[in-house]
Design an enzyme around this catalytic site. Structure first.
Site, PDB file in Angstrom:
ATOM      1  N   ASP A 131     -21.173   0.648  27.108  1.00  0.00           N
ATOM      2  CA  ASP A 131     -21.825  -0.530  27.708  1.00  0.00           C
ATOM      3  C   ASP A 131     -22.945  -0.139  28.681  1.00  0.00           C
ATOM      4  O   ASP A 131     -23.736  -0.997  29.094  1.00  0.00           O
ATOM      5  CB  ASP A 131     -20.792  -1.396  28.443  1.00  0.00           C
TER       6      ASP A 131
ATOM      7  N   ARG B 133     -28.428  -3.903  20.641  1.00  0.00           N
ATOM      8  CA  ARG B 133     -28.947  -3.300  21.871  1.00  0.00           C
ATOM      9  C   ARG B 133     -29.910  -2.141  21.609  1.00  0.00           C
ATOM     10  O   ARG B 133     -30.651  -1.755  22.522  1.00  0.00           O
ATOM     11  CB  ARG B 133     -27.784  -2.877  22.778  1.00  0.00           C
TER      12      ARG B 133
ATOM     13  N   LYS C 196     -14.197  -5.896  34.092  1.00  0.00           N
ATOM     14  CA  LYS C 196     -14.070  -6.965  33.086  1.00  0.00           C
ATOM     15  C   LYS C 196     -12.906  -6.675  32.129  1.00  0.00           C
ATOM     16  O   LYS C 196     -12.090  -7.561  31.849  1.00  0.00           O
ATOM     17  CB  LYS C 196     -15.398  -7.097  32.326  1.00  0.00           C
TER      18      LYS C 196
HETATM   19  C1  S3P Z   1     -14.125  -3.475  25.666  1.00  0.00           C
HETATM   20  C2  S3P Z   1     -14.382  -2.506  24.741  1.00  0.00           C
HETATM   21  C3  S3P Z   1     -15.726  -2.106  24.316  1.00  0.00           C
HETATM   22  C4  S3P Z   1     -16.806  -2.627  25.264  1.00  0.00           C
HETATM   23  C5  S3P Z   1     -16.563  -4.052  25.655  1.00  0.00           C
HETATM   24  C6  S3P Z   1     -15.212  -4.205  26.347  1.00  0.00           C
HETATM   25  C7  S3P Z   1     -12.733  -3.791  26.024  1.00  0.00           C
HETATM   26  O1  S3P Z   1     -15.993  -2.629  23.033  1.00  0.00           O
HETATM   27  O2  S3P Z   1     -18.066  -2.488  24.667  1.00  0.00           O
HETATM   28  O3  S3P Z   1     -17.574  -4.507  26.537  1.00  0.00           O
HETATM   29  O4  S3P Z   1     -12.486  -4.411  27.070  1.00  0.00           O
HETATM   30  O5  S3P Z   1     -11.839  -3.418  25.247  1.00  0.00           O
HETATM   31  P1  S3P Z   1     -15.442  -1.941  21.680  1.00  0.00           P
HETATM   32  O6  S3P Z   1     -13.991  -2.064  21.682  1.00  0.00           O
HETATM   33  O7  S3P Z   1     -16.061  -2.736  20.589  1.00  0.00           O
HETATM   34  O8  S3P Z   1     -15.898  -0.538  21.710  1.00  0.00           O
END
Ligand code: S3P
Length: 426
Positions: A312, A343, A19
């Site tokens: 995550d 969560r 993702k």
């Molecule tokens: C992500 C960073 C993470 C993660 C999110 C995706 C990203 O969040 O939890 O699902 O793609 O940069 P944080 O940047 O808030 O840690």
């Protein structure tokens, strides 16, 4: 949706594209000169929100069956949007796009669903404002909806209180438009996909320890991107394979970037039988096939610098801990409270309903493993990672489990239940 116990999981699964990397491929492709070609792009609702936003900013994007084509218009090629940009449920889209919009010559407004309207945006508004950006929370509560008026930006050195790749990436993207170098230092290293991919696109960037610095660059250049499988999606199969007796699962072509592979380290420390095969260090984003076999596990303490590398995965790690002997302590994970749902709260309530011995702490959870789980009604709170975690828990629990709004998995893994079912043998 109703789930019940299965006897073993066997077979091979290929999880969809990562993702984080999928989002970035669209954003950086839009800002590059030429056509960026992406394969194994994640067709999840979050990444479709990113596509939709960049289309509204005047970028032509062709979402074809086997590839995504992004016809980039360069760093200064975006058009002013004629309507409010819709972030859907996607925190990554929201925070990263703000870094880009801050440096434009036009104004924009963005908003998202109920969850997005409750997620903290001060963490990006603060550094962007220091750079000279004009960004405001329309309701004055530090959350979306947000209004951004393009401005000329200055390079800064920002010391972030949170290890967050979204905050870091937002600042680095704004740094592309700044008048000098822009640095971000974080308390622990968060996922580094932006740094790796921006360099690939021709940005001038250096990383030293937990500091990343970007130097303004006049141009980015279109690239070919093969998105690896998402380790966050693989985590559900890893957990299911480890806790359901007799299971053996091969998960193909998973991204195992060291800033994301915390779940592998934690599982190994718990005694898991995990083997990496076909390791490929290719183009900066390493991949491997992961062979998982049912294992007897022991509880451990999870905290400190590994947390950003498995943030995550913590909901499903809490499920895993219910099947380990002894106590698992998750700490330094207060960020869990500001994800798509709280969560910590949702895991403790739902796992308790299934008979787990789990308590919430200020910055995590404590789980006493070894108490069998039974079916319950699980409120997913529309959080995709909660729905998937409980689908796994339900396969190893007595009786029936009902998950509400189970279709929220479309955010990151639309075919999750079908893929899980294909591995079930009983
Ligand atoms: C992500 C960073 C993470 C993660 C999110 C995706 C990203 O969040 O939890 O699902 O793609 O940069 P944080 O940047 O808030 O840690």
């Amino acid at each position: 949706m109703i789930f019940s116990r299965t006897t073993s999981l066997k077979g091979t699964v290929t999880v969809p594209g990562d993702k984080s990397i999928s989002h970035r491929s669209v954003m950086f492709g839009a800002l590059a000169e030429g056509t960026t070609r992406v394969t194994n792009f994640l067709q999840g609702a979050d990444c479709l929100s990113t596509i939709n936003c960049f289309q509204k900013l005047g970028i032509r994007i062709e979402n074809q069956e086997n590839e995504l084509l992004i016809h980039g218009k360069g760093l200064h090629g975006l058009n002013a949007p004629t309507e409010i940009l819709d972030m859907g449920n996607s925190g990554t889209t929201t925070r990263l796009i703000c870094g880009i919009l801050a440096g434009q010559t036009f104004s924009s407004e963005l908003n998202g669903d109920q969850s997005i309207q409750n997620r903290p945006m001060k963490r990006i508004m603060e550094p962007l404002s220091q750079m000279g950006a004009r960004i405001e929370s329309i309701h004055g509560n530090g959350c979306a909806p947000l209004r951004i008026q393009g401005a000329s930006l200055h390079g800064i050195h920002y010391v972030s209180e949170v290890a967050s790749a979204q905050v870091k990436s937002c600042i680095l993207l704004a740094g592309l438009y700044a008048d000098g170098p822009t640095s971000v230092t974080e308390p622990n290293l968060s996922r580094n996909h932006s740094e790796l991919m921006l360099k690939h696109f021709g940005a001038s960037l250096k990383s030293e320890g937990t500091t990343a610095t970007i130097f303004p660059e006049p141009k980015l250049y279109a690239q070919e991107i093969q998105v690896p499988g998402d380790i966050s999606s693989a985590a559900y199969f890893i957990t299911a394979g480890l806790v359901i007796p007799g299971s053996e699962i091969l998960i193909k072509h998973v991204g195992v970037n060291p800033t994301r592979d915390g779940i592998l380290k934690v599982c190994k420390e718990m005694g898991a039988d995990l083997t990496l095969q076909n390791e490929n260090h290719g183009n900066g984003e390493p991949t491997a096939d992961i062979l998982v076999r049912y294992s007897s596990l022991k509880g451990i303490t999870i905290g400190g610098s590994v947390i950003p590398a498995l943030i995550d995965e913590l909901p499903v790690i809490a499920v895993l801990a219910c099947f380990a002997e002894g106590t698992t302590i998750i700490r330094d994970a207060q960020e869990l409270k500001v994800k798509e749902s709280n969560r910590i709260d949702v895991m403790v309530k739902n796992l308790s309903a299934m008979g787990a011995h789990i308590t919430a702490t200020e910055d995590g959870m404590i789980i006493e493993g070894g108490y069998p789980l039974h079916g319950a009604v699980i409120d997913s709170r529309l959080d995709h990672r909660i729905a998937m975690s409980f689908a796994v828990a339900a396969l190893a629990a007595d009786g029936e489990t009902k998950i509400t709004d189970a279709d929220c998995v479309r955010i990151s893994y639309p075919a999750f239940y079908e893929d899980l079912k294909k591995l079930c043998h009983g």
